[in-house]
Design a protein around this motif. Structure first.
Motif, PDB file in Angstrom:
ATOM      1  N   PRO A  77      96.845  85.266 -44.244  1.00 30.98           N
ATOM      2  CA  PRO A  77      97.956  85.382 -43.300  1.00 30.98           C
ATOM      3  C   PRO A  77      97.496  86.687 -42.419  1.00 30.98           C
ATOM      4  CG  PRO A  77      98.772  86.337 -45.212  1.00 30.98           C
ATOM      5  CD  PRO A  77      97.252  85.786 -45.729  1.00 30.98           C
ATOM      6  N   PHE A  78      97.726  86.331 -41.014  1.00 30.54           N
ATOM      7  CA  PHE A  78      97.543  87.698 -40.273  1.00 30.54           C
ATOM      8  C   PHE A  78      98.559  88.438 -40.185  1.00 30.54           C
ATOM      9  CE2 PHE A  78      94.611  84.244 -38.855  1.00 30.54           C
ATOM     10  CZ  PHE A  78      93.512  84.826 -38.398  1.00 30.54           C
ATOM     11  N   TRP A  82     104.381  96.306 -45.356  1.00 28.12           N
ATOM     12  CA  TRP A  82     105.257  95.987 -46.517  1.00 28.12           C
ATOM     13  C   TRP A  82     105.957  94.683 -46.383  1.00 28.12           C
ATOM     14  CZ3 TRP A  82     106.075 100.786 -43.468  1.00 28.12           C
ATOM     15  CH2 TRP A  82     105.614 101.966 -44.261  1.00 28.12           C
ATOM     16  N   GLY A  83     104.643  93.649 -46.315  1.00 24.74           N
ATOM     17  CA  GLY A  83     105.323  92.208 -46.331  1.00 24.74           C
ATOM     18  C   GLY A  83     106.004  91.484 -44.945  1.00 24.74           C
ATOM     19  N   LYS A  84     106.192  92.596 -43.934  1.00 28.95           N
ATOM     20  CA  LYS A  84     106.876  92.173 -42.843  1.00 28.95           C
ATOM     21  C   LYS A  84     106.075  91.572 -41.777  1.00 28.95           C
ATOM     22  CE  LYS A  84     111.230  92.716 -44.050  1.00 28.95           C
ATOM     23  NZ  LYS A  84     111.129  92.515 -45.365  1.00 28.95           N
ATOM     24  N   PRO A  85     106.263  90.718 -40.848  1.00 32.47           N
ATOM     25  CA  PRO A  85     105.534  90.612 -39.619  1.00 32.47           C
ATOM     26  C   PRO A  85     105.005  91.878 -38.994  1.00 32.47           C
ATOM     27  CG  PRO A  85     107.181  89.102 -39.522  1.00 32.47           C
ATOM     28  CD  PRO A  85     107.851  90.130 -40.779  1.00 32.47           C
ATOM     29  N   THR A  86     104.019  92.054 -38.385  1.00 38.10           N
ATOM     30  CA  THR A  86     103.374  93.277 -37.943  1.00 38.10           C
ATOM     31  C   THR A  86     102.637  93.219 -36.684  1.00 38.10           C
ATOM     32  OG1 THR A  86     103.486  94.513 -39.940  1.00 38.10           O
ATOM     33  CG2 THR A  86     102.279  95.464 -38.389  1.00 38.10           C
ATOM     34  N   CYS A 134      89.559 102.297 -41.908  1.00 38.54           N
ATOM     35  CA  CYS A 134      91.063 102.226 -41.524  1.00 38.54           C
ATOM     36  C   CYS A 134      91.107 101.523 -40.137  1.00 38.54           C
ATOM     37  CB  CYS A 134      91.581 103.910 -41.458  1.00 38.54           C
ATOM     38  SG  CYS A 134      91.570 104.314 -43.356  1.00 38.54           S
ATOM     39  N   GLY A 135      90.381 101.746 -39.061  1.00 40.63           N
ATOM     40  CA  GLY A 135      90.512 100.982 -38.044  1.00 40.63           C
ATOM     41  C   GLY A 135      90.654  99.526 -37.992  1.00 40.63           C
ATOM     42  N   GLU A 136      90.094  98.829 -39.024  1.00 38.10           N
ATOM     43  CA  GLU A 136      90.345  97.462 -39.202  1.00 38.10           C
ATOM     44  C   GLU A 136      91.733  97.161 -39.441  1.00 38.10           C
ATOM     45  OE1 GLU A 136      90.443  93.494 -40.429  1.00 38.10           O
ATOM     46  OE2 GLU A 136      91.096  95.067 -41.721  1.00 38.10           O
ATOM     47  N   GLU A 137      92.227  96.183 -38.585  1.00 36.30           N
ATOM     48  CA  GLU A 137      93.994  96.322 -38.715  1.00 36.30           C
ATOM     49  C   GLU A 137      94.508  96.155 -40.242  1.00 36.30           C
ATOM     50  OE1 GLU A 137      95.023  93.189 -35.841  1.00 36.30           O
ATOM     51  OE2 GLU A 137      93.970  91.611 -36.904  1.00 36.30           O
ATOM     52  N   THR A 138      93.783  95.346 -40.968  1.00 32.67           N
ATOM     53  CA  THR A 138      94.805  95.055 -42.246  1.00 32.67           C
ATOM     54  C   THR A 138      94.128  96.306 -43.327  1.00 32.67           C
ATOM     55  OG1 THR A 138      92.651  93.636 -43.141  1.00 32.67           O
ATOM     56  CG2 THR A 138      94.403  92.603 -42.013  1.00 32.67           C
ATOM     57  N   ALA A 139      93.017  96.852 -43.059  1.00 32.41           N
ATOM     58  CA  ALA A 139      92.713  97.984 -43.990  1.00 32.41           C
ATOM     59  C   ALA A 139      93.628  99.131 -43.502  1.00 32.41           C
ATOM     60  CB  ALA A 139      91.203  98.486 -43.735  1.00 32.41           C
ATOM     61  N   LEU A 140      93.984  99.066 -42.089  1.00 32.97           N
ATOM     62  CA  LEU A 140      94.881 100.058 -41.728  1.00 32.97           C
ATOM     63  C   LEU A 140      96.208  99.903 -42.322  1.00 32.97           C
ATOM     64  CD1 LEU A 140      95.311 100.990 -37.976  1.00 32.97           C
ATOM     65  CD2 LEU A 140      97.419 100.380 -38.945  1.00 32.97           C
ATOM     66  N   ILE A 141      96.695  98.679 -42.314  1.00 26.55           N
ATOM     67  CA  ILE A 141      98.136  98.319 -42.893  1.00 26.55           C
ATOM     68  C   ILE A 141      98.018  98.820 -44.408  1.00 26.55           C
ATOM     69  CG2 ILE A 141      99.357  96.517 -44.034  1.00 26.55           C
ATOM     70  CD1 ILE A 141      98.775  95.104 -41.175  1.00 26.55           C
ATOM     71  N   ASN A 142      96.968  98.508 -45.253  1.00 29.10           N
ATOM     72  CA  ASN A 142      96.647  98.806 -46.707  1.00 29.10           C
ATOM     73  C   ASN A 142      97.159 100.611 -46.848  1.00 29.10           C
ATOM     74  OD1 ASN A 142      96.472  96.961 -48.305  1.00 29.10           O
ATOM     75  ND2 ASN A 142      94.518  96.616 -48.387  1.00 29.10           N
ATOM     76  N   SER A 143      96.193 100.978 -45.846  1.00 27.36           N
ATOM     77  CA  SER A 143      96.434 102.667 -45.746  1.00 27.36           C
ATOM     78  C   SER A 143      97.621 103.005 -45.452  1.00 27.36           C
ATOM     79  CB  SER A 143      95.275 103.223 -44.714  1.00 27.36           C
ATOM     80  OG  SER A 143      95.217 104.531 -44.528  1.00 27.36           O
ATOM     81  N   LEU A 144      98.276 102.659 -44.566  1.00 30.05           N
ATOM     82  CA  LEU A 144      99.753 102.841 -44.462  1.00 30.05           C
ATOM     83  C   LEU A 144     100.757 102.961 -45.417  1.00 30.05           C
ATOM     84  CD1 LEU A 144     101.650 103.989 -41.923  1.00 30.05           C
ATOM     85  CD2 LEU A 144     101.880 101.723 -41.468  1.00 30.05           C
ATOM     86  N   GLU A 145     100.468 101.682 -46.416  1.00 30.50           N
ATOM     87  CA  GLU A 145     101.244 101.504 -47.442  1.00 30.50           C
ATOM     88  C   GLU A 145     100.807 102.577 -48.625  1.00 30.50           C
ATOM     89  OE1 GLU A 145     101.218  97.225 -48.769  1.00 30.50           O
ATOM     90  OE2 GLU A 145     102.194  96.697 -46.799  1.00 30.50           O
ATOM     91  N   GLY A 146      99.658 103.123 -48.387  1.00 30.96           N
ATOM     92  CA  GLY A 146      99.514 104.162 -49.546  1.00 30.96           C
ATOM     93  C   GLY A 146      98.166 103.480 -50.374  1.00 30.96           C
ATOM     94  N   THR A 175      96.542  89.901 -25.632  1.00 37.57           N
ATOM     95  CA  THR A 175      97.905  90.556 -26.434  1.00 37.57           C
ATOM     96  C   THR A 175      99.111  89.715 -26.223  1.00 37.57           C
ATOM     97  OG1 THR A 175      96.927  92.564 -25.367  1.00 37.57           O
ATOM     98  CG2 THR A 175      99.195  92.834 -25.958  1.00 37.57           C
ATOM     99  N   GLY A 176      99.438  88.955 -25.176  1.00 35.24           N
ATOM    100  CA  GLY A 176     100.485  88.164 -25.093  1.00 35.24           C
ATOM    101  C   GLY A 176     100.526  87.016 -26.088  1.00 35.24           C
ATOM    102  N   ILE A 177      99.417  86.434 -26.535  1.00 38.22           N
ATOM    103  CA  ILE A 177      99.383  85.406 -27.355  1.00 38.22           C
ATOM    104  C   ILE A 177      99.517  85.954 -28.633  1.00 38.22           C
ATOM    105  CG2 ILE A 177      97.696  83.773 -28.481  1.00 38.22           C
ATOM    106  CD1 ILE A 177      96.565  83.013 -25.758  1.00 38.22           C
ATOM    107  N   LYS A 178      98.946  87.138 -29.019  1.00 33.75           N
ATOM    108  CA  LYS A 178      99.230  87.685 -30.284  1.00 33.75           C
ATOM    109  C   LYS A 178     100.588  88.026 -30.435  1.00 33.75           C
ATOM    110  CE  LYS A 178      96.515  91.250 -31.850  1.00 33.75           C
ATOM    111  NZ  LYS A 178      96.037  92.520 -31.996  1.00 33.75           N
ATOM    112  N   TRP A 179     101.448  88.519 -29.373  1.00 31.02           N
ATOM    113  CA  TRP A 179     102.761  88.783 -29.544  1.00 31.02           C
ATOM    114  C   TRP A 179     103.616  87.525 -29.753  1.00 31.02           C
ATOM    115  CZ3 TRP A 179     104.386  92.685 -25.399  1.00 31.02           C
ATOM    116  CH2 TRP A 179     103.686  94.122 -25.375  1.00 31.02           C
ATOM    117  N   SER A 180     103.213  86.495 -29.068  1.00 25.79           N
ATOM    118  CA  SER A 180     103.867  85.219 -29.218  1.00 25.79           C
ATOM    119  C   SER A 180     103.853  84.382 -30.459  1.00 25.79           C
ATOM    120  CB  SER A 180     103.641  84.080 -28.034  1.00 25.79           C
ATOM    121  OG  SER A 180     102.345  83.599 -28.150  1.00 25.79           O
ATOM    122  N   LEU A 181     102.623  84.796 -31.166  1.00 30.64           N
ATOM    123  CA  LEU A 181     102.571  84.127 -32.623  1.00 30.64           C
ATOM    124  C   LEU A 181     102.999  85.105 -33.720  1.00 30.64           C
ATOM    125  CD1 LEU A 181      98.560  83.138 -32.085  1.00 30.64           C
ATOM    126  CD2 LEU A 181     100.572  81.682 -32.051  1.00 30.64           C
TER     127      LEU A 181
END
Ligand SMILES: Cc1cc2nc3c(=O)[nH]c(=O)nc-3n(C[C@H](O)[C@H](O)[C@H](O)COP(=O)(O)O)c2cc1C
Ligand code: SF4
Length: 435
Positions: free
Chosen positions: A211-212, A219-223, A189-201, A80-86
């Protein structure tokens, strides 16, 4: 209609729990009632965010979480800490997404935290948001989790009323709020990028990585995307420190801390417990689940959801941690174990699992879209004694097309894992159905 309540903690109720040994569940009661704000505060709640805002910079929070070695509890086990630092947060606001989709068959750990410890999740999210320069967080929650959605909604209102959420939290210059987005019931939808697509509609297809999300996410912002249980670990690490966290796991485990682990199936005491990383599957089977119901025998088991490998009873001595389970060629996944008993035919069991994965495939890439229905058809034929001599070779070949790197996301490899291991350990059950 209300969802049936989760059974609360089985035998874990009999075990003395303290904040030092059971950071995720020590506040819970045996009735399974929600810990609302008043009780949460009485039991040390929101101390971690008070300390964070007063004493720590965002960089110091990330450093502490990184040193704790906390690994994501959503299945992939990224630190988790590495994900946050990246995550790119220089001069840019990020979004925080809590992944509460939890649609892996035989998995119900996040539901317990959502329904019974909503403020622990909210506090974890506030700290994660502070560390990652985020003012807005979303909880993407499985649509069928109706109780959890209602409970989290009330808890968010409670937190806003006390200024744990909202503008200038606790008179600091940090502002953050949380919104709920309920899913429409798709596993992908549990896969993180599919989740992002779903959240965006959009349709819930996974996106290209890179890009990760930490660079370009919602919405194109770091997440930052984190699982419910991962976020629930954050407050106690801030309050009790890294050394304490390191000591929670058992010798031999490269994963730190505790983990919600469960065992279901024809067991005397199926349940869900907070256990130290590195406990053996045998201890969970014997000391917590009390073994099989009389008349049933353990034939096989899965360590962490439908997308993990099928193992044999002699493998129960393995330690439940990623390095332990990896030695057996599979993953700890969600750490909710499943007992497959002697009345279950492996081919039929697999047919059910693969049918789920086939239905839940988003259809974006051909090995998964075409391969999974083909696998289901073969398994159905085998089950109905209409198998052909070459079926096993075709199944093996299809699983080879579903390995990591050949599909667009982890759904395909996850679907292949139980099948590959079933052919390895139960080949005779396939062979005898082929003519
Ligand atoms: C098909 C598929 C389904 C997934 N479902 C979930 C899920 O329901 N919950 C979850 O937290 N992670 C799920 N994941 C993993 C997420 O993509 C991601 O790794 C995770 O949310 C990151 O959080 P963590 O680092 O805190 O574990 C899934 C992955 C795949 C490939
Ligand atoms: S592996 Fe399956 S779920 Fe994942 S992108 Fe391809 S078709 Fe969709």
């Amino acid at each position: 209609m209300r969802n049936k309540r989760l059974p609360s903690f089985g035998t874990a109720n009999l075990i003395k729990k303290s904040k030092e040994t059971h950071p995720l569940t020590w506040r819970l009661n045996k009735e399974g009632n929600t810990i609302w704000l008043k009780e949460y505060i009485k039991k040390d709640g929101y101390l971690a965010i008070k300390r964070t805002l007063k004493e720590l910079t965002p960089e110091e929070v990330i450093k502490q979480i990184k040193s704790s070695g906390l690994k994501g509890r959503g299945g992939a086990g990224f630190i988790t800490g590495i994900k946050w630092s990246l995550t790119n947060k220089k001069n840019v606001k990020t979004f925080l997404l809590c992944n509460a989709d939890e649609m892996e068959p035989n998995t119900y750990k996040d539901r317990l935290l959502l329904e019974q410890e909503p403020h622990l999740l909210i506090e974890g999210m506030i700290i994660a948001a502070y560390a990652n320069n985020s003012n807005k967080g979303y909880i993407f929650i499985r649509g069928e989790y109706i109780d959890a959605i209602n409970i989290i909604n009330i808890a968010i209102k409670e937190a806003r009323n006390k200024n744990f959420l909202g503008k200038n939290i606790l008179k600091s210059d940090f502002s953050f709020d949380i919104f709920i987005h309920s899913g429409a019931g798709r596993y992908i939808c549990g896969e993180e990028t599919a989740l992002i697509n779903s959240l965006e509609g959009y349709r819930a297809n996974p996106r290209n990585k890179p890009p990760f999300p930490g660079q370009i996410g919602v919405w194109g912002k770091p997440t930052v995307v984190n699982n419910v249980e991962t976020l629930c670990n954050i407050p106690s690490i801030i309050t009790n420190g890294v050394n304490w966290y390191h000591k929670l796991c058992l010798p031999g485990s490269e994963d730190n801390g505790t983990k919600l682990m469960g065992f279901s199936g024809k067991l005397k005491n199926p349940g869900l417990w907070e256990l130290p990383m590195g406990i053996t599957a045998m201890e969970i089977f014997e000391d917590y689940a009390f073994g099989m119901i009389n008349g049933y025998k353990l034939k096989a088991w899965q360590p962490g959801g439908a997308s993990t490998g099928i193992l044999l009873p002699q493998h129960l001595k393995v330690q439940m941690c990623s390095n332990g389970i990896l030695k057996l060629g599979t993953r700890i996944g969600t750490a909710i174990l499943l007992a497959i008993d002697n009345t279950i035919k492996i081919v039929s069991f697999l047919k059910n699992i693969e049918k789920f994965f086939y239905r839940e495939s988003c259809g974006w890439c051909s090995p998964c879209r075409e391969g999974l229905p083909w696998i289901v058809n073969i398994l159905k034929n085998l089950e109905n004694n209409k198998g052909k001599y070459k079926d096993i070779d075709i199944l093996i070949d299809l699983t080879r097309q579903l390995t990591n790197g050949k599909t667009f996301c982890g759904h395909g490899p996850g679907a292949a894992e139980p099948l590959i291991s079933a052919i390895k350990y139960f080949r005779n059950e396939f062979d005898k159905l082929m003519v």
